[in-house]
Design an enzyme around this catalytic site. Sequence first.
Site, PDB file in Angstrom:
ATOM      1  N   LYS A 149      53.009  94.908  41.370  1.00 10.21           N
ATOM      2  CA  LYS A 149      52.332  93.865  42.144  1.00 10.21           C
ATOM      3  C   LYS A 149      50.853  93.794  41.756  1.00 10.21           C
ATOM      4  O   LYS A 149      50.271  92.718  41.629  1.00 10.21           O
ATOM      5  CB  LYS A 149      52.486  94.137  43.647  1.00 10.21           C
ATOM      6  CG  LYS A 149      51.934  93.010  44.482  1.00 10.21           C
ATOM      7  CD  LYS A 149      52.622  92.860  45.805  1.00 10.21           C
ATOM      8  CE  LYS A 149      52.212  91.535  46.446  1.00 10.21           C
ATOM      9  NZ  LYS A 149      51.857  91.679  47.842  1.00 10.21           N
ATOM     10  N   GLY A 184      44.861  91.879  61.465  1.00 12.29           N
ATOM     11  CA  GLY A 184      44.706  90.690  60.631  1.00 12.29           C
ATOM     12  C   GLY A 184      46.043  89.977  60.470  1.00 12.29           C
ATOM     13  O   GLY A 184      46.933  90.081  61.320  1.00 12.29           O
ATOM     14  N   ALA A 196      51.067  85.509  55.040  1.00 15.06           N
ATOM     15  CA  ALA A 196      50.554  85.164  56.370  1.00 15.06           C
ATOM     16  C   ALA A 196      49.054  84.921  56.284  1.00 15.06           C
ATOM     17  O   ALA A 196      48.381  85.480  55.425  1.00 15.06           O
ATOM     18  CB  ALA A 196      50.828  86.308  57.345  1.00 15.06           C
ATOM     19  N   SER A 245      44.790  85.239  47.775  1.00 19.50           N
ATOM     20  CA  SER A 245      44.040  85.953  48.815  1.00 19.50           C
ATOM     21  C   SER A 245      42.589  86.208  48.395  1.00 19.50           C
ATOM     22  O   SER A 245      41.675  86.129  49.207  1.00 19.50           O
ATOM     23  CB  SER A 245      44.741  87.272  49.137  1.00 19.50           C
ATOM     24  OG  SER A 245      44.917  88.023  47.960  1.00 19.50           O
ATOM     25  N   ASN A 287      48.604  90.670  40.531  1.00 21.81           N
ATOM     26  CA  ASN A 287      47.353  90.342  41.230  1.00 21.81           C
ATOM     27  C   ASN A 287      46.158  90.373  40.270  1.00 21.81           C
ATOM     28  O   ASN A 287      45.256  89.546  40.369  1.00 21.81           O
ATOM     29  CB  ASN A 287      47.103  91.309  42.393  1.00 21.81           C
ATOM     30  CG  ASN A 287      48.024  91.052  43.573  1.00 21.81           C
ATOM     31  OD1 ASN A 287      48.496  91.969  44.213  1.00 21.81           O
ATOM     32  ND2 ASN A 287      48.303  89.795  43.873  1.00 21.81           N
ATOM     33  N   LYS A 314      42.457  95.607  55.007  1.00 23.91           N
ATOM     34  CA  LYS A 314      42.314  95.460  53.564  1.00 23.91           C
ATOM     35  C   LYS A 314      42.191  96.862  52.945  1.00 23.91           C
ATOM     36  O   LYS A 314      41.849  97.838  53.648  1.00 23.91           O
ATOM     37  CB  LYS A 314      41.068  94.625  53.239  1.00 23.91           C
ATOM     38  CG  LYS A 314      41.245  93.138  53.585  1.00 23.91           C
ATOM     39  CD  LYS A 314      42.033  92.441  52.512  1.00 23.91           C
ATOM     40  CE  LYS A 314      42.396  90.997  52.797  1.00 23.91           C
ATOM     41  NZ  LYS A 314      41.300  90.080  52.991  1.00 23.91           N
TER      42      LYS A 314
HETATM   43  N1  LIG Z   1      48.135  88.186  54.160  1.00 21.18           N
HETATM   44  C1  LIG Z   1      49.129  88.283  53.294  1.00 21.18           C
HETATM   45  O1  LIG Z   1      49.911  87.322  53.133  1.00 21.18           O
HETATM   46  C2  LIG Z   1      49.367  89.548  52.540  1.00 21.18           C
HETATM   47  C3  LIG Z   1      48.490  90.612  52.592  1.00 21.18           C
HETATM   48  N2  LIG Z   1      48.786  91.771  51.900  1.00 21.18           N
HETATM   49  C4  LIG Z   1      47.877  92.902  51.942  1.00 21.18           C
HETATM   50  O2  LIG Z   1      47.799  93.380  53.277  1.00 21.18           O
HETATM   51  C5  LIG Z   1      46.498  93.906  53.541  1.00 21.18           C
HETATM   52  C6  LIG Z   1      45.943  93.195  54.777  1.00 21.18           C
HETATM   53  O3  LIG Z   1      45.776  91.834  54.429  1.00 21.18           O
HETATM   54  P1  LIG Z   1      45.526  90.695  55.519  1.00 21.18           P
HETATM   55  O4  LIG Z   1      46.299  90.958  56.737  1.00 21.18           O
HETATM   56  O5  LIG Z   1      45.704  89.409  54.816  1.00 21.18           O
HETATM   57  O6  LIG Z   1      43.967  90.925  55.797  1.00 21.18           O
HETATM   58  P2  LIG Z   1      43.084  90.392  57.002  1.00 21.18           P
HETATM   59  O7  LIG Z   1      41.678  90.311  56.492  1.00 21.18           O
HETATM   60  O8  LIG Z   1      43.705  89.201  57.639  1.00 21.18           O
HETATM   61  O9  LIG Z   1      43.172  91.583  58.061  1.00 21.18           O
HETATM   62  C7  LIG Z   1      42.511  92.789  57.942  1.00 21.18           C
HETATM   63  C8  LIG Z   1      42.244  93.272  59.352  1.00 21.18           C
HETATM   64  O10 LIG Z   1      41.734  94.591  59.302  1.00 21.18           O
HETATM   65  C9  LIG Z   1      40.767  94.694  60.324  1.00 21.18           C
HETATM   66  N3  LIG Z   1      39.908  95.850  60.107  1.00 21.18           N
HETATM   67  C10 LIG Z   1      38.951  96.041  59.177  1.00 21.18           C
HETATM   68  N4  LIG Z   1      38.382  97.260  59.330  1.00 21.18           N
HETATM   69  C11 LIG Z   1      39.003  97.834  60.394  1.00 21.18           C
HETATM   70  C12 LIG Z   1      38.843  99.087  61.061  1.00 21.18           C
HETATM   71  N5  LIG Z   1      37.952  99.997  60.661  1.00 21.18           N
HETATM   72  N6  LIG Z   1      39.630  99.347  62.124  1.00 21.18           N
HETATM   73  C13 LIG Z   1      40.558  98.450  62.546  1.00 21.18           C
HETATM   74  N7  LIG Z   1      40.743  97.226  61.956  1.00 21.18           N
HETATM   75  C14 LIG Z   1      39.963  96.947  60.897  1.00 21.18           C
HETATM   76  C15 LIG Z   1      40.038  93.374  60.262  1.00 21.18           C
HETATM   77  O11 LIG Z   1      39.344  93.164  61.468  1.00 21.18           O
HETATM   78  P3  LIG Z   1      37.922  92.436  61.599  1.00 21.18           P
HETATM   79  O12 LIG Z   1      38.262  91.092  62.146  1.00 21.18           O
HETATM   80  O13 LIG Z   1      37.214  93.309  62.569  1.00 21.18           O
HETATM   81  O14 LIG Z   1      37.309  92.401  60.240  1.00 21.18           O
HETATM   82  C16 LIG Z   1      41.224  92.430  60.108  1.00 21.18           C
HETATM   83  O15 LIG Z   1      41.755  92.107  61.364  1.00 21.18           O
HETATM   84  C17 LIG Z   1      45.668  93.655  52.273  1.00 21.18           C
HETATM   85  O16 LIG Z   1      45.646  94.798  51.467  1.00 21.18           O
HETATM   86  C18 LIG Z   1      46.440  92.545  51.563  1.00 21.18           C
HETATM   87  O17 LIG Z   1      46.249  92.555  50.163  1.00 21.18           O
HETATM   88  C19 LIG Z   1      49.931  91.921  51.190  1.00 21.18           C
HETATM   89  C20 LIG Z   1      50.817  90.897  51.110  1.00 21.18           C
HETATM   90  C21 LIG Z   1      50.603  89.624  51.735  1.00 21.18           C
HETATM   91  C1  LIG Z   2      50.902  86.617  44.220  1.00 21.84           C
HETATM   92  C2  LIG Z   2      49.576  86.099  44.759  1.00 21.84           C
HETATM   93  C3  LIG Z   2      48.595  85.929  43.639  1.00 21.84           C
HETATM   94  C4  LIG Z   2      49.918  84.784  45.377  1.00 21.84           C
HETATM   95  O1  LIG Z   2      48.831  84.009  45.714  1.00 21.84           O
HETATM   96  C5  LIG Z   2      49.046  87.089  45.763  1.00 21.84           C
HETATM   97  O2  LIG Z   2      49.644  88.112  46.007  1.00 21.84           O
HETATM   98  C6  LIG Z   2      47.737  86.922  46.423  1.00 21.84           C
HETATM   99  O3  LIG Z   2      47.328  85.799  46.705  1.00 21.84           O
HETATM  100  O4  LIG Z   2      47.107  87.961  46.681  1.00 21.84           O
END
Ligand SMILES: NC(=O)C1=CN([C@@H]2O[C@H](COP(=O)(O)OP(=O)(O)OC[C@H]3O[C@@H](n4cnc5c(N)ncnc54)[C@H](OP(=O)(O)O)[C@@H]3O)[C@@H](O)[C@H]2O)C=CC1
Ligand SMILES: CC(C)(CO)C(=O)C(=O)O
Length: 306
Positions: A183, A10, A127, A258, A187, A76
């Site tokens: 954090k 992701g 991101a 998010s 959230n 996630k």
């Molecule tokens: N994005 C951000 O800016 C930030 C995110 N985070 C944290 O990071 C974590 C990830 O967030 P984010 O990248 O935004 O999430 P996304 O939804 O963009 O990505 C999650 C990914 O996990 C994949 N996935 C789900 N199940 C599986 C599995 N069984 N095997 C392999 N891949 C799998 C999904 O694929 P599929 O397409 O198949 O569903 C997807 O590509 C979260 O906990 C979020 O809170 C923390 C700080 C910032």
């Molecule tokens: C800090 C905040 C609330 C910024 O949008 C965040 O971490 C989120 O979107 O999950």
Amino acid sequence: MTTHWILGPGAIGRLLAHSLASLVEVAVIGRRDLPSRQLLTTPEGEVHVQHLTSLTAERLVADAPEPPAFVHITTKAMAAEAALSSIASVLPPSTPLVLWQNGFYAQPRITQMWPGPVLCATTTQGAYLTGDDGVVYAGRGPTFVGDLDNQHAGSAKALAALLSEAGFTASAVGDIRSRLWQKLAVNAAINPLVALHGVRNGELRGDAYSGRVVAVVKEVAAILAKEGVLPPNGGEGKAAWLALVWQVVENTANNKASMLQDVEAKRLTEREAILGPLIERAERYGLGCEVLKGLNRELALLEARF
Ligand SMILES: NC(=O)C1=CN([C@@H]2O[C@H](COP(=O)(O)OP(=O)(O)OC[C@H]3O[C@@H](n4cnc5c(N)ncnc54)[C@H](OP(=O)(O)O)[C@@H]3O)[C@@H](O)[C@H]2O)C=CC1
Ligand SMILES: CC(C)(CO)C(=O)C(=O)O
């Protein structure tokens, strides 16, 4: 070259893959195939093209490759354990894992069940995905790495050094548990309200929502005091938590949080990883948490309609 597997292709997973690819061998592992030609748009708007090795968990297990130096789990929170199980058969039990989830759900569970080192990373890098071949690196922020029991300071230090070389601002810390809770507190105060009401973070400052933010923070501050998590920035009690929340609201006023993005895309939210641990602790300590429970219920009802 050492190999890093990134499980969960992701937004954070692909940002990590793009960043690490010039320093270590990277394989991005998901549930479905992704194009190997991947685009990264930087915060300055530059577009970088990179070919990343991408494969499904099923294919990885069938190929049984050499084990990696690190597995980063970037799903996630609620998907982390299933993702790990899907590749566990090809991982030596001593493989270090790095958990990138928000909340405090995956971290204690995987730390307890995985025999090898489990590092946790908490990041304010931002991101989002633009499709199967694109990720936008929306904003830079610090990343902290450590393990819940402070048993793996050396690994945390080595990983933070590598991440810093890759362009993250990363530090190894001895208080990752508190940082994860901190954090989570922010959230909990922002995400459910903006997700339920479909508003950007800055709107929480208005009369319609500010009282509800204060009510959430009051419960969260009491729970974290019992949990032994110190209020942020050397401050005192509820006032310090509230000041932090308003600061983040101010800094991210124009953000779609998010959880709101998940609701808009009709994806399950991370409510169980954010509100769940707070409600569980409140019940354990005999504290009231009607506001948190109410938000959790409302989100569950919303998700049931997806
Ligand atoms: N994005 C951000 O800016 C930030 C995110 N985070 C944290 O990071 C974590 C990830 O967030 P984010 O990248 O935004 O999430 P996304 O939804 O963009 O990505 C999650 C990914 O996990 C994949 N996935 C789900 N199940 C599986 C599995 N069984 N095997 C392999 N891949 C799998 C999904 O694929 P599929 O397409 O198949 O569903 C997807 O590509 C979260 O906990 C979020 O809170 C923390 C700080 C910032
Ligand atoms: C800090 C905040 C609330 C910024 O949008 C965040 O971490 C989120 O979107 O999950």
